[in-house]
Design a protein around this motif. Structure first.
Motif, PDB file in Angstrom:
ATOM      1  N   VAL A 201      -0.726 -10.499  -5.518  1.00  0.00           N
ATOM      2  CA  VAL A 201       0.375  -9.959  -6.305  1.00  0.00           C
ATOM      3  C   VAL A 201       1.302 -11.145  -6.622  1.00  0.00           C
ATOM      4  O   VAL A 201       1.423 -12.057  -5.795  1.00  0.00           O
TER       5      VAL A 201
ATOM      6  N   GLU B  70      -6.937  -9.650  -5.807  1.00  0.00           N
ATOM      7  CA  GLU B  70      -6.123 -10.817  -6.196  1.00  0.00           C
ATOM      8  C   GLU B  70      -4.756 -10.733  -5.537  1.00  0.00           C
ATOM      9  O   GLU B  70      -4.351  -9.666  -5.072  1.00  0.00           O
TER      10      GLU B  70
ATOM     11  N   GLN C 250       5.257 -19.375  -2.004  1.00  0.00           N
ATOM     12  CA  GLN C 250       5.878 -18.379  -1.098  1.00  0.00           C
ATOM     13  C   GLN C 250       6.419 -19.061   0.156  1.00  0.00           C
ATOM     14  O   GLN C 250       7.485 -18.711   0.656  1.00  0.00           O
TER      15      GLN C 250
ATOM     16  N   ARG D 133       0.840  -1.215   0.000  1.00  0.00           N
ATOM     17  CA  ARG D 133       0.000   0.000   0.000  1.00  0.00           C
ATOM     18  C   ARG D 133       0.870   1.258   0.000  1.00  0.00           C
ATOM     19  O   ARG D 133       0.575   2.233  -0.683  1.00  0.00           O
TER      20      ARG D 133
ATOM     21  N   ASP E 208      -9.674  -1.993  -1.239  1.00  0.00           N
ATOM     22  CA  ASP E 208     -10.043  -3.401  -1.455  1.00  0.00           C
ATOM     23  C   ASP E 208     -11.010  -3.883  -0.369  1.00  0.00           C
ATOM     24  O   ASP E 208     -11.143  -5.064  -0.129  1.00  0.00           O
TER      25      ASP E 208
HETATM   26  P1  AMP Z   1      -3.459  -7.443   3.293  1.00  0.00           P
HETATM   27  O1  AMP Z   1      -3.286  -6.068   3.814  1.00  0.00           O
HETATM   28  O2  AMP Z   1      -2.526  -8.443   3.907  1.00  0.00           O
HETATM   29  O3  AMP Z   1      -4.894  -7.898   3.322  1.00  0.00           O
HETATM   30  O4  AMP Z   1      -3.044  -7.391   1.742  1.00  0.00           O
HETATM   31  C1  AMP Z   1      -3.719  -6.554   0.825  1.00  0.00           C
HETATM   32  C2  AMP Z   1      -3.429  -7.021  -0.594  1.00  0.00           C
HETATM   33  O5  AMP Z   1      -2.018  -6.951  -0.859  1.00  0.00           O
HETATM   34  C3  AMP Z   1      -3.808  -8.461  -0.896  1.00  0.00           C
HETATM   35  O6  AMP Z   1      -5.176  -8.614  -1.239  1.00  0.00           O
HETATM   36  C4  AMP Z   1      -2.886  -8.767  -2.076  1.00  0.00           C
HETATM   37  O7  AMP Z   1      -3.339  -8.152  -3.273  1.00  0.00           O
HETATM   38  C5  AMP Z   1      -1.604  -8.043  -1.672  1.00  0.00           C
HETATM   39  N1  AMP Z   1      -0.715  -8.916  -0.855  1.00  0.00           N
HETATM   40  C6  AMP Z   1      -0.362  -8.730   0.452  1.00  0.00           C
HETATM   41  N2  AMP Z   1       0.463  -9.695   0.848  1.00  0.00           N
HETATM   42  C7  AMP Z   1       0.630 -10.526  -0.205  1.00  0.00           C
HETATM   43  C8  AMP Z   1       1.361 -11.719  -0.408  1.00  0.00           C
HETATM   44  N3  AMP Z   1       2.102 -12.281   0.582  1.00  0.00           N
HETATM   45  N4  AMP Z   1       1.291 -12.309  -1.628  1.00  0.00           N
HETATM   46  C9  AMP Z   1       0.570 -11.768  -2.631  1.00  0.00           C
HETATM   47  N5  AMP Z   1      -0.147 -10.646  -2.517  1.00  0.00           N
HETATM   48  C10 AMP Z   1      -0.115 -10.016  -1.308  1.00  0.00           C
END
Ligand code: AMP
Length: 214
Positions: free
Chosen positions: A59, A57, A92, A36, A162
């Motif tokens: 990344v 989705e 991962q 972010r 999101d």
């Molecule tokens: P979060 O704040 O952890 O809910 O992450 C927000 C968004 O960042 C997720 O919906 C993904 O698009 C991306 N994201 C965060 N961490 C990952 C990860 N380990 N692998 C892939 N995408 C990620």
């Protein structure tokens, strides 16, 4: 302490991680927060990640592993770290195993935060986040003192892009398909702590007991 926090979006990984950092100076590493910040700053990483994130989705693994390889070698991780939102896929997790081996780091455990789906949905739709420092609020149970203003840093408290109903539903599907299999992955390794996570205070208490720092 060196822990992985697993759990669906809204399970409380960020809240629990922030509480644990207060105990021994371990740092919270949230891949979501890092991404972010990159989107906000308009960096190359941010430009690549933005579309995936807005659609709910994941990344690509290669981008995430690049971030983590650098981050885990920074000075502040020496004291310990709490991985929040990483790993999110089996590739991962396998890449993390390799990386930790290379860096000669051993984890204390992998915490799985179990929360019923209806609680998750309620939390995500009412969650608000500080754009600046990532502090987490809830419009019902924990609103900022001044609406829209972070108590901690004065930053703007917003609903994440999101956290529309459509993106939330997509993120939960993605979690069930791609991230939930990690529970089995770590169970087989014998490192998983499965915790019912409706109360973050209770989760922190259990983690402290398991680490012997009650
Ligand atoms: P979060 O704040 O952890 O809910 O992450 C927000 C968004 O960042 C997720 O919906 C993904 O698009 C991306 N994201 C965060 N961490 C990952 C990860 N380990 N692998 C892939 N995408 C990620």
């Amino acid at each position: 302490m060196r822990l992985i926090l697993l759990g669906a979006p809204g399970a409380g990984k960020g809240t629990v991680a922030k509480m644990l950092t207060q105990i021994d100076g371990s740092v919270q590493i949230s891949t979501g927060d890092i991404l972010r910040a990159a989107v906000k700053e308009g960096t190359e990483l941010g430009k690549e990640a933005q579309g995936y994130m807005e659609r709910g989705e994941l990344v690509p693994d290669s981008l995430i592993m690049g971030i983590m390889e650098e981050r885990l070698q920074e000075e502040d991780c020496q004291q310990g770290f709490l991985l929040d939102g990483f790993p999110r896929t089996i590739p991962q997790a396998e890449a993390l195993d390799e990386l930790l081996k290379k860096l000669e780091i051993t984890l204390d455990g992998v915490v799985n935060l179990n929360v019923p789906r209806e609680v998750i949905l309620d939390r995500l739709t009412t969650r608000r986040t500080c754009e600046e420092c990532g502090a987490i609020y809830n419009v019902k149970s924990n609103p900022p003192k001044v609406e829209g203003v972070c108590d901690k840093c004065g930053g703007k408290v917003v609903q994440r892009a999101d956290e529309t109903e459509e993106a939330i539903s997509k993120r939960l599907d993605v979690f069930n398909e791609q991230t939930a299999p990690l529970v089995g992955y770590y169970q087989e390794k014998g490192t998983l702590w499965d915790i019912n996570a409706t109360s973050s205070d209770e989760v922190v208490k259990i983690i402290k007991e398991k680490l012997g720092i009650a």
